[in-house]
Structures are given as structure tokens and as C-alpha cells.
Scaffold this motif. Structure first.
Motif, PDB file in Angstrom:
ATOM      1  N   TYR A 137       0.822  -1.225   0.000  1.00  0.00           N
ATOM      2  CA  TYR A 137       0.000   0.000   0.000  1.00  0.00           C
ATOM      3  C   TYR A 137       0.853   1.270   0.000  1.00  0.00           C
ATOM      4  O   TYR A 137       0.315   2.374   0.031  1.00  0.00           O
ATOM      5  CB  TYR A 137      -0.929   0.009   1.226  1.00  0.00           C
ATOM      6  CG  TYR A 137      -2.043  -0.992   1.097  1.00  0.00           C
ATOM      7  CD1 TYR A 137      -3.234  -0.657   0.473  1.00  0.00           C
ATOM      8  CD2 TYR A 137      -1.883  -2.296   1.560  1.00  0.00           C
ATOM      9  CE1 TYR A 137      -4.251  -1.588   0.321  1.00  0.00           C
ATOM     10  CE2 TYR A 137      -2.893  -3.238   1.414  1.00  0.00           C
ATOM     11  CZ  TYR A 137      -4.073  -2.873   0.797  1.00  0.00           C
ATOM     12  OH  TYR A 137      -5.075  -3.788   0.634  1.00  0.00           O
ATOM     13  N   GLU A 138       2.178   1.082  -0.017  1.00  0.00           N
ATOM     14  CA  GLU A 138       3.088   2.224   0.142  1.00  0.00           C
ATOM     15  C   GLU A 138       2.789   3.334  -0.876  1.00  0.00           C
ATOM     16  O   GLU A 138       2.573   4.494  -0.511  1.00  0.00           O
ATOM     17  CB  GLU A 138       4.529   1.736  -0.001  1.00  0.00           C
ATOM     18  CG  GLU A 138       5.547   2.767   0.414  1.00  0.00           C
ATOM     19  CD  GLU A 138       6.973   2.267   0.214  1.00  0.00           C
ATOM     20  OE1 GLU A 138       7.155   1.105  -0.212  1.00  0.00           O
ATOM     21  OE2 GLU A 138       7.887   3.059   0.480  1.00  0.00           O
ATOM     22  N   GLU A 139       2.739   2.949  -2.159  1.00  0.00           N
ATOM     23  CA  GLU A 139       2.603   3.978  -3.194  1.00  0.00           C
ATOM     24  C   GLU A 139       1.222   4.637  -3.190  1.00  0.00           C
ATOM     25  O   GLU A 139       1.111   5.867  -3.187  1.00  0.00           O
ATOM     26  CB  GLU A 139       2.881   3.366  -4.568  1.00  0.00           C
ATOM     27  CG  GLU A 139       3.013   4.444  -5.620  1.00  0.00           C
ATOM     28  CD  GLU A 139       3.397   3.890  -6.991  1.00  0.00           C
ATOM     29  OE1 GLU A 139       3.884   2.743  -7.059  1.00  0.00           O
ATOM     30  OE2 GLU A 139       3.188   4.616  -7.973  1.00  0.00           O
ATOM     31  N   SER A 140       0.174   3.796  -3.129  1.00  0.00           N
ATOM     32  CA  SER A 140      -1.173   4.376  -3.193  1.00  0.00           C
ATOM     33  C   SER A 140      -1.458   5.240  -1.973  1.00  0.00           C
ATOM     34  O   SER A 140      -2.083   6.299  -2.081  1.00  0.00           O
ATOM     35  CB  SER A 140      -2.222   3.280  -3.360  1.00  0.00           C
ATOM     36  OG  SER A 140      -1.953   2.225  -2.489  1.00  0.00           O
ATOM     37  N   CYS A 141      -0.988   4.799  -0.784  1.00  0.00           N
ATOM     38  CA  CYS A 141      -1.223   5.606   0.427  1.00  0.00           C
ATOM     39  C   CYS A 141      -0.431   6.911   0.342  1.00  0.00           C
ATOM     40  O   CYS A 141      -0.931   7.968   0.735  1.00  0.00           O
ATOM     41  CB  CYS A 141      -0.806   4.841   1.677  1.00  0.00           C
ATOM     42  SG  CYS A 141      -1.989   3.591   2.141  1.00  0.00           S
ATOM     43  N   SER A 142       0.817   6.842  -0.172  1.00  0.00           N
ATOM     44  CA  SER A 142       1.635   8.059  -0.278  1.00  0.00           C
ATOM     45  C   SER A 142       0.955   9.084  -1.177  1.00  0.00           C
ATOM     46  O   SER A 142       0.982  10.282  -0.904  1.00  0.00           O
ATOM     47  CB  SER A 142       3.014   7.738  -0.851  1.00  0.00           C
ATOM     48  OG  SER A 142       3.674   6.871   0.022  1.00  0.00           O
TER      49      SER A 142
END
Ligand SMILES: [Zn+2]
Length: 385
Positions: A137-142
Motif C-alpha cells: 500500500y506504500e505507493e497508493s497511500c503516499s
């Protein structure tokens, strides 16, 4: 021996009986589930959302296989702008005991998006900040976190997060470009507080991180107009080297620099820059007037030569020269000059087409930065020679 055989037959028959009963029970339960499910869908289609929601919420407790359906349903509610219902569905899912970790993360992500869409940025940030530690989820949450920091103008958090992203791009935007914009936003806040030295320091950081960003040069140019004309000119030169359309965008400020200082050397340096970087699609009525005035109130031939292919430049030049020669100015000519001047410039976002009257750095429609380009009267009106 016979006794053992009879016992085996009894066990076998018992097994058959129990298996058949279990199947019948499951089939009955599925039928109940299907009937309720379709009743819920029917309510949803008839816009009776409360009844639909009640049925779907009850179904969650009946059968865990409906979880995916509810995730989808929550998404539909969010897209319809019914954020309270989307939040309710996702919170309800999260309250289930023994929720599979993957489903839990997916539901948390959806809930974070619900809060974001509802404008509850602090709640959304809390969920997404924890979830971004999870690789998937790192990219979408960022992406969402950055939008939250941008919308809540939390530039320090935006810079910190962007610096920690291990990629060159996010939201199709270069990381260095974004950090540079955030520094510019910080500088703008310092400027509002009259802390000009801090603003200049932060703008230099913006240039260090991305020397092709137009904004820090434009801000440094404006900041120095009054107090340091040499630095203002230097920054203007850096800016138009990157993008000559800023001759049109900053026409008023360029005139201001000349008007404040009333200095022939400054006017000469400004005029040199204008002549070097003007072209047919860089005509500006204000710049024309400036060149007209410093040319002894005559048609500025050199400037006109640079932009002569622009039909409006020629119309403007003819009307303006006529106006200065004739003390009994024709009202129609004056009206046309005013009309051209007032309607000369708007801006369009090159990413999404959004149009604005005054130049801004971030598009309110697509959230991209530095995408507004001048859309002059010559671009909008076709004139046949
Ligand atoms: Zn846009």
C-alpha cells in the motif's frame, strides 16, 4: 466377522445420511442468502439505500463470502458522494472478529479513502500513514497522503514524505519537481509573514532541488523588484531562458520594475531581454506599451519585427500608433485597444484543460503543478489575412 461387517455398513449409512443433511442445510442457507442478496440489490437499484444497507449489513454476519461484495458496495457509495454510508460499511467490516489480514488492510485503505473524500483529512491521514508502512500500500497511500498535505497546506510533512519516497515519480509527477513546489509554498507563507530572508533561503533550496522549475525564479524576480532590481533582472533572465512565455505572464511586474526605478539602465536591460526572447506567440499589449514608451513614444520597430507574424500585434501597433499621432482619438479605436487589452490573456492547464483568469501554480482540477500556459487572444480567435 459378520458383526464387524454390520458395524461398517451402519457407519457407512450414517456417513451418507449426515453428508446429505449438511448439503441440504447449506443449500437452504445459500438460497436464503441469495434471496436476501437480490432483495438488497433491488433496494439499491430503487435508491432505497437505507433498506439496502440494512440487508447487506445483516448478510455480512451470515456469510463471510459477501465481504468482497461489501467492499465494492462501499466503493459505489463513496463514488456517489454518500460518504457516511461508505464509512459505515467499511467500519462495520472492520468490527468483525478474526478478519483476514489482507481483507483488513484492504478495508482500512477503503476507509482511508472514504474519510479523504468526506474531507476528514486528519482521520484519513491517521489510517493511511499507518497503512503505507505495508509495502503493497506504500505507493497508493503516499499519493493520498501527499494530496492531504497539499490540501491542508502542511508543507513540512509533504516535503518529509516526498523525500522518503524511493521512486523518481509519484502521481506521474517528478519527486524533485514536487519538493521544489513545496519549498515555494513555504516561501510564499514566509513572504506573507514578511520574513523575506527566510523566503529567499527556501527559494534557493527549491532551485537546488530542481533548477528547471519556473516558480522559484518567478518568485525571486517578484520579491526583488522593489529592493534589488539587479537580482530581479537576473532572475527574470533565468526564468525566460527556461520559458519565454513568462514575458507574457509577468508583463505587469516587468512594467512595475521599470516604473518603480525610473532608471534608463534598468529599462535598457529589460528591453534587451524582451527583444531577445519575444516571438510571434509571445506578444503582450503591456510589453508593447513599455517598448513604445522607451522608444520615444513611437512604434517599436525592433519589437514589432520579432512578433510581426502575430496578427493582433499588427492590429495593436496600427491602432496604438494612430492613437498617439491623433489627438482627436477615434472612440472606436480606443474601444478596440481596451477590448484587446482586457481580454488578451487567460490560462489553460496543459494536463486537463481547466481554464483560469489569473496565473496559478497548481491546477485545482487535476492537482498538477506548473501546468498553466497562457492562452492569448491570438490563440483563441482565428483571423484570416
Ligand atoms: Zn489540470
Amino acid at each position: 466377522m459378520i458383526e464387524i461387517f454390520i458395524i461398517l455398513i451402519v457407519i457407512f449409512l450414517l456417513f451418507i445420511f449426515l453428508t446429505t443433511r449438511k448439503y441440504q442445510k447449506e443449500s437452504l442457507s445459500n438460497n436464503v442468502y441469495s434471496a436476501e442478496y437480490y432483495r438488497g440489490l433491488n433496494y439499491l437499484l430503487n435508491d432505497e439505500n437505507d433498506k439496502a444497507l440494512k440487508i447487506f449489513t445483516d448478510l455480512i454476519d451470515v456469510d463471510s463470502s459477501t465481504i468482497e461484495t461489501h467492499l465494492a458496495l462501499g466503493g459505489v457509495y463513496r463514488r456517489r458522494g454518500e460518504f457516511d454510508k461508505a464509512i459505515l460499511i467499511h467500519q462495520n467490516l472492520l468490527s468483525r472478529p478474526k478478519l483476514d489480514r489482507g481483507i483488513k488492510n484492504q478495508t482500512l485503505y477503503e476507509l482511508g479513502k472514504d474519510f479523504f473524500s468526506a474531507g476528514l483529512y486528519d482521520k484519513s491521514e491517521k489510517i493511511l500513514y499507518n497503512l503505507q508502512k505495508n509495502k503493497s500500500y506504500e505507493e497508493s497511500c503516499s499519493e493520498y497522503l501527499l494530496l492531504i498535505y497539499e490540501l491542508s497546506k502542511d508543507w513540512d510533512s509533504a516535503i518529509k514524505l516526498t523525500k522518503n519516497i524511493n521512486k523518481d515519480q509519484i502521481r506521474n509527477l517528478s519527486i524533485n519537481d514536487l519538493i521544489s513546489q513545496y519549498y515555494c509554498e513555504k516561501a510564499s507563507e514566509y513572504q506573507k509573514d514578511n520574513q523575506l530572508n527566510k523566503a529567499i533561503t527556501v527559494l534557493r533550496k527549491a532551485i537546488n532541488i530542481n533548477d528547471s522549475s519556473r516558480r522559484p525564479y518567478s518568485m525571486l524576480f517578484k520579491l526583488n523588484i522593489q529592493s534589488n532590481p539587479s537580482s530581479a533582472i537576473e532572475n527574470l533572465l533565468n526564468l525566460v531562458r527556461l520559458d519565454s512565455s513568462f514575458l507574457v505572464i509577468l508583463a505587469n511586474e516587468i512594467i512595475e520594475l521599470s516604473t518603480i526605478h525610473q532608471d534608463k539602465d534598468i529599462d535598457k536591460r529589460i528591453s534587451d531581454i524582451i527583444l531577445e526572447f519575444s516571438s510571434e506567440d509571445r506578444f503582450s499589449p503591456q510589453i508593447y506599451e513599455f517598448m513604445f514608451n522607451i522608444n520615444g513614444y513611437c512604434s517599436p520597430d525592433e519589437y514589432i519585427n520579432r512578433i510581426r507574424k502575430n496578427v493582433f500585434a499588427n492590429i495593436f501597433d496600427n491602432l496604438y500608433s494612430e492613437k498617439s499621432m491623433n489627438s482627436n482619438e477615434s472612440k472606436t479605436n480606443l474601444d478596440i485597444l481596451t477590448l484587446i487589452g482586457e481580454n488578451f490573456l487567460t490560462y489553460n492547464c496543459s494536463n486537463c484543460g481547466h481554464s483560469v483568469r489569473n496565473h496559478i501554480w497548481q491546477c485545482p482540477s487535476c492537482n498538477h503543478w506548473e501546468t498553466f500556459k497562457p492562452n492569448t487572444i491570438s490563440d483563441r480567435v482565428a483571423i484570416n489575412d
